[in-house]
Design an enzyme around this catalytic site. Structure first.
Site, PDB file in Angstrom:
ATOM      1  N   GLN A 142      19.063  25.359 -10.641  1.00 15.66           N
ATOM      2  CA  GLN A 142      19.582  24.747  -9.407  1.00 15.66           C
ATOM      3  C   GLN A 142      18.583  23.815  -8.738  1.00 15.66           C
ATOM      4  O   GLN A 142      18.967  22.798  -8.165  1.00 15.66           O
ATOM      5  CB  GLN A 142      20.041  25.828  -8.432  1.00 15.66           C
ATOM      6  CG  GLN A 142      21.387  26.409  -8.848  1.00 15.66           C
ATOM      7  CD  GLN A 142      22.074  27.143  -7.731  1.00 15.66           C
ATOM      8  OE1 GLN A 142      21.421  27.626  -6.801  1.00 15.66           O
ATOM      9  NE2 GLN A 142      23.387  27.249  -7.812  1.00 15.66           N
TER      10      GLN A 142
ATOM     11  N   ILE B 271      -0.541 -15.112  -7.115  1.00 13.71           N
ATOM     12  CA  ILE B 271       0.577 -16.024  -7.338  1.00 13.71           C
ATOM     13  C   ILE B 271       1.261 -15.684  -8.662  1.00 13.71           C
ATOM     14  O   ILE B 271       0.671 -15.854  -9.739  1.00 13.71           O
ATOM     15  CB  ILE B 271       0.113 -17.502  -7.313  1.00 13.71           C
ATOM     16  CG1 ILE B 271      -0.661 -17.794  -6.015  1.00 13.71           C
ATOM     17  CG2 ILE B 271       1.301 -18.444  -7.505  1.00 13.71           C
ATOM     18  CD1 ILE B 271       0.081 -17.450  -4.720  1.00 13.71           C
TER      19      ILE B 271
ATOM     20  N   ASP C  93      13.940 -15.281   3.147  1.00 21.53           N
ATOM     21  CA  ASP C  93      15.087 -14.633   3.770  1.00 21.53           C
ATOM     22  C   ASP C  93      16.197 -14.394   2.740  1.00 21.53           C
ATOM     23  O   ASP C  93      16.856 -13.360   2.742  1.00 21.53           O
ATOM     24  CB  ASP C  93      15.599 -15.537   4.893  1.00 21.53           C
ATOM     25  CG  ASP C  93      16.438 -14.775   5.888  1.00 21.53           C
ATOM     26  OD1 ASP C  93      16.020 -13.668   6.262  1.00 21.53           O
ATOM     27  OD2 ASP C  93      17.499 -15.288   6.280  1.00 21.53           O
TER      28      ASP C  93
ATOM     29  N   GLU D 266       6.507 -10.114  -1.073  1.00 23.26           N
ATOM     30  CA  GLU D 266       7.558 -10.678  -0.195  1.00 23.26           C
ATOM     31  C   GLU D 266       7.659  -9.917   1.126  1.00 23.26           C
ATOM     32  O   GLU D 266       8.740  -9.676   1.645  1.00 23.26           O
ATOM     33  CB  GLU D 266       8.903 -10.734  -0.912  1.00 23.26           C
ATOM     34  CG  GLU D 266       8.920 -11.821  -1.970  1.00 23.26           C
ATOM     35  CD  GLU D 266      10.284 -12.062  -2.561  1.00 23.26           C
ATOM     36  OE1 GLU D 266      11.251 -12.122  -1.788  1.00 23.26           O
ATOM     37  OE2 GLU D 266      10.347 -12.196  -3.788  1.00 23.26           O
ATOM     38  N   GLY D 267       6.517  -9.530   1.641  1.00 27.13           N
ATOM     39  CA  GLY D 267       6.463  -8.831   2.927  1.00 27.13           C
ATOM     40  C   GLY D 267       6.360  -7.336   2.700  1.00 27.13           C
ATOM     41  O   GLY D 267       7.261  -6.730   2.108  1.00 27.13           O
TER      42      GLY D 267
ATOM     43  N   GLY E 112      -2.404 -13.152   4.058  1.00 27.19           N
ATOM     44  CA  GLY E 112      -1.453 -12.343   3.297  1.00 27.19           C
ATOM     45  C   GLY E 112      -0.206 -12.152   4.138  1.00 27.19           C
ATOM     46  O   GLY E 112       0.656 -13.035   4.204  1.00 27.19           O
TER      47      GLY E 112
ATOM     48  N   GLY F  31       7.816  16.231 -16.267  1.00 30.89           N
ATOM     49  CA  GLY F  31       6.588  17.000 -16.496  1.00 30.89           C
ATOM     50  C   GLY F  31       5.526  16.122 -17.145  1.00 30.89           C
ATOM     51  O   GLY F  31       5.527  14.894 -16.964  1.00 30.89           O
TER      52      GLY F  31
HETATM   53  C1  LIG Z   1       2.833  -8.153  -7.681  1.00 32.44           C
HETATM   54  C2  LIG Z   1       2.642  -9.153  -6.582  1.00 32.44           C
HETATM   55  C3  LIG Z   1       3.220 -10.422  -6.720  1.00 32.44           C
HETATM   56  C4  LIG Z   1       3.020 -11.378  -5.729  1.00 32.44           C
HETATM   57  N1  LIG Z   1       3.529 -12.651  -5.914  1.00 32.44           N
HETATM   58  C5  LIG Z   1       3.279 -13.595  -4.978  1.00 32.44           C
HETATM   59  C6  LIG Z   1       3.723 -14.944  -5.192  1.00 32.44           C
HETATM   60  O1  LIG Z   1       4.352 -15.270  -6.213  1.00 32.44           O
HETATM   61  N2  LIG Z   1       3.422 -15.888  -4.248  1.00 32.44           N
HETATM   62  C7  LIG Z   1       2.728 -15.577  -3.117  1.00 32.44           C
HETATM   63  O2  LIG Z   1       2.494 -16.472  -2.313  1.00 32.44           O
HETATM   64  N3  LIG Z   1       2.285 -14.300  -2.883  1.00 32.44           N
HETATM   65  C8  LIG Z   1       2.545 -13.315  -3.793  1.00 32.44           C
HETATM   66  N4  LIG Z   1       2.092 -12.023  -3.586  1.00 32.44           N
HETATM   67  C9  LIG Z   1       1.320 -11.728  -2.404  1.00 32.44           C
HETATM   68  C10 LIG Z   1       2.083 -10.853  -1.408  1.00 32.44           C
HETATM   69  O3  LIG Z   1       3.108 -11.593  -0.795  1.00 32.44           O
HETATM   70  C11 LIG Z   1       1.070 -10.275  -0.429  1.00 32.44           C
HETATM   71  O4  LIG Z   1       0.292  -9.341  -1.176  1.00 32.44           O
HETATM   72  C12 LIG Z   1       1.723  -9.583   0.751  1.00 32.44           C
HETATM   73  O5  LIG Z   1       2.355 -10.508   1.600  1.00 32.44           O
HETATM   74  C13 LIG Z   1       0.732  -8.759   1.583  1.00 32.44           C
HETATM   75  O6  LIG Z   1      -0.406  -9.486   1.867  1.00 32.44           O
HETATM   76  P1  LIG Z   1      -1.863  -8.849   1.551  1.00 32.44           P
HETATM   77  O7  LIG Z   1      -1.814  -8.326   0.163  1.00 32.44           O
HETATM   78  O8  LIG Z   1      -2.873  -9.866   1.878  1.00 32.44           O
HETATM   79  O9  LIG Z   1      -1.979  -7.606   2.494  1.00 32.44           O
HETATM   80  P2  LIG Z   1      -2.500  -7.627   4.023  1.00 32.44           P
HETATM   81  O10 LIG Z   1      -1.763  -8.639   4.796  1.00 32.44           O
HETATM   82  O11 LIG Z   1      -3.984  -7.655   4.021  1.00 32.44           O
HETATM   83  O12 LIG Z   1      -2.015  -6.198   4.502  1.00 32.44           O
HETATM   84  C14 LIG Z   1      -2.735  -4.981   4.203  1.00 32.44           C
HETATM   85  C15 LIG Z   1      -2.003  -3.841   4.893  1.00 32.44           C
HETATM   86  O13 LIG Z   1      -1.971  -4.062   6.306  1.00 32.44           O
HETATM   87  C16 LIG Z   1      -0.629  -3.993   6.763  1.00 32.44           C
HETATM   88  N5  LIG Z   1      -0.421  -4.924   7.887  1.00 32.44           N
HETATM   89  C17 LIG Z   1      -0.722  -6.249   7.932  1.00 32.44           C
HETATM   90  N6  LIG Z   1      -0.369  -6.764   9.114  1.00 32.44           N
HETATM   91  C18 LIG Z   1       0.181  -5.746   9.833  1.00 32.44           C
HETATM   92  C19 LIG Z   1       0.750  -5.643  11.135  1.00 32.44           C
HETATM   93  N7  LIG Z   1       0.834  -6.682  11.957  1.00 32.44           N
HETATM   94  N8  LIG Z   1       1.204  -4.436  11.547  1.00 32.44           N
HETATM   95  C20 LIG Z   1       1.136  -3.353  10.728  1.00 32.44           C
HETATM   96  N9  LIG Z   1       0.613  -3.388   9.480  1.00 32.44           N
HETATM   97  C21 LIG Z   1       0.156  -4.570   9.040  1.00 32.44           C
HETATM   98  C22 LIG Z   1       0.213  -4.372   5.569  1.00 32.44           C
HETATM   99  O14 LIG Z   1       1.535  -3.892   5.700  1.00 32.44           O
HETATM  100  C23 LIG Z   1      -0.544  -3.706   4.446  1.00 32.44           C
HETATM  101  O15 LIG Z   1      -0.182  -2.359   4.378  1.00 32.44           O
HETATM  102  C24 LIG Z   1       2.279 -11.054  -4.571  1.00 32.44           C
HETATM  103  C25 LIG Z   1       1.738  -9.779  -4.441  1.00 32.44           C
HETATM  104  C26 LIG Z   1       1.902  -8.832  -5.428  1.00 32.44           C
HETATM  105  C27 LIG Z   1       1.280  -7.472  -5.260  1.00 32.44           C
END
Ligand SMILES: Cc1cc2nc3c(=O)[nH]c(=O)nc-3n(C[C@H](O)[C@H](O)[C@H](O)COP(=O)(O)OP(=O)(O)OC[C@H]3O[C@@H](n4cnc5c(N)ncnc54)[C@H](O)[C@@H]3O)c2cc1C
Length: 374
Positions: A269, A151, A230, A358-359, A125, A334
């Site tokens: 207010q 995706i 980016d 996207e991160g 992820g 409300g």
């Molecule tokens: C609505 C939606 C649409 C999406 N569309 C796409 C798409 O079109 N294509 C695609 O490829 N992906 C897509 N994604 C996937 C998305 O990019 C990932 O969900 C995202 O990058 C986070 O990965 P994860 O869900 O596996 O979370 P994880 O990586 O498991 O993270 C879980 C938690 O741990 C935290 N964490 C992880 N590493 C660290 C670190 N080093 N330090 C501190 N905290 C950390 C994260 O911030 C998060 O809070 C989509 C996701 C959603 C929800």
């Protein structure tokens, strides 16, 4: 308004008029294909591709994308997602061959080809370098095996940009492929998330693609993914600004008409303080997005990599500010703000994803801190 030039303001006005002309039907349309063709009809998708492929400007301008996602976020999260995916799912071929650009960009810009960008996996992820999907070279082909999750447009898209491992190095072992949706070995199943978001899982089993489907060289995958993200990260912030602005509009309408303790809530207010804070948060978020976009547009392409911190700041602040603004809007409404068809209730469920995709916010903070500390 600083940051924007006449051409961006003109685009903003004409897009706003085109969307307004579609009336409520645009916001109520829940069919992704139909929404995509409305976006194409309004000419908005042309902002996602360069003029040589039917686009709006000689080169894609981030300020156009930002202005349009602010407008779309205000009206329809589904339309905003579909717009974003046409950009995110087609931009990687800017790193590829002319034939790939010709094959994808005209159709992405006029809505004939729905696009998708597939990188996330069950075990990869935030950490993209943990990708497990493999692409093995066999003669003139690559054979792909693996699984993608979360995706956007999975099962709906006509073309996928798929990221897969072609080498052992965690970062330099990744490559990108442009793949037609109807290739044998590629199957999709929908996932249902909070909010209206077309999304699903992809399974790649013996998915065979010709070697010329590879975008760029073997090992370019990480560079292509990061270069694309980016550009688009700032636009996630812009969509959040649009959603927050809509929440503020809805909150203002409600507090002006809702009478409690003998006068409208707007005359209390405490309500005024909340409205003021919402307005300031939105303005700060908007300026961060516009600033990031203006700087990106002014950069020579080869230095675009230095844009990461500004994009991260824009996305982080705008998505978190929008969450606070929308939460406040629900509070001002409300109980009526929790009724299923209330706009603020819809925004409340839909804003959440923007702090993750996207991160995540944490990853944006790491990008900002690394640039700060060196
Ligand atoms: C609505 C939606 C649409 C999406 N569309 C796409 C798409 O079109 N294509 C695609 O490829 N992906 C897509 N994604 C996937 C998305 O990019 C990932 O969900 C995202 O990058 C986070 O990965 P994860 O869900 O596996 O979370 P994880 O990586 O498991 O993270 C879980 C938690 O741990 C935290 N964490 C992880 N590493 C660290 C670190 N080093 N330090 C501190 N905290 C950390 C994260 O911030 C998060 O809070 C989509 C996701 C959603 C929800």
């Amino acid at each position: 308004m600083a940051h924007l030039e006449d051409r961006h303001r003109q685009l903003e006005r004409s897009a706003d008029a085109a969307l307004a002309a579609m009336g409520d039907a645009f916001e109520r349309d829940h069919d992704p294909r139909s929404v995509l063709s409305r976006l194409a009809q309004a000419g908005l998708l042309r902002a996602c591709v360069p003029a040589a492929f039917g686009g709006l400007r000689p080169a894609i301008e981030l300020r156009d994308l930002v202005v349009l996602r602010m407008l779309l976020g205000r009206r329809s999260s589904l339309a905003d997602t579909l717009f974003a995916m046409q950009g995110l799912g087609s931009h990687p071929v800017m790193f590829g061959s002319e034939a790939q650009r010709q094959a994808l960009l005209p159709g992405a810009g006029d809505g004939r080809l729905m696009c998708a960008f597939a990188i996330t996996e069950p075990d990869a992820g935030s950490d993209v370098s943990a990708l497990r999907t493999r692409a093995e070279r066999r003669g003139d082909d690559y054979v792909l095996h693996g699984e993608k999750v979360f995706i956007s447009n999975a099962g709906l898209a006509d073309r996928y940009v798929l990221f897969a491992r072609t080498g052992e190095d965690r970062k330099r072992g990744l490559s990108a492929f442009l793949v037609e949706a109807d290739r044998p070995g590629l199957t999709a199943e929908p996932m249902r998330l909070l909010g209206e978001h077309p999304i699903g899982r992809l399974r790649l089993a013996n998915l065979t693609v010709p070697a010329h489907s590879r975008i760029g060289e073997e090992g370019d995958g990480m560079r292509i993914a990061l270069g694309t993200l980016d550009l688009f990260r700032t636009t996630v912030g812009a969509a959040a600004v649009g959603m927050a602005q809509r929440a503020l509009d809805e909150a203002k309408a409600r507090v002006r008409s809702r009478v409690q303790f003998g006068k409208p809530l707007a005359a209390q207010q405490a309500t005024q303080l909340a409205i003021a804070d919402m307005r300031v948060e939105i303005e700060a978020a908007r300026l961060l997005c516009l600033e990031a976009a203006e700087r990106y547009d002014a950069m020579p392409t080869e230095t675009a990599g230095t844009h990461g911190q500004r994009a991260a700041m824009a996305k982080l602040f705008a998505t978190e500010a929008a969450q606070r603004v929308i939460d406040r809007a629900v509070q001002l409404w409300g109980g009526a703000g929790l009724v299923e068809d209330a706009v603020v209730a819809r925004l409340y469920t839909e804003i959440r994803a923007l702090r993750i995709y996207e991160g995540t916010s944490e990853i944006q903070r790491l990008v900002i801190a690394r640039a700060e500390l060196g």
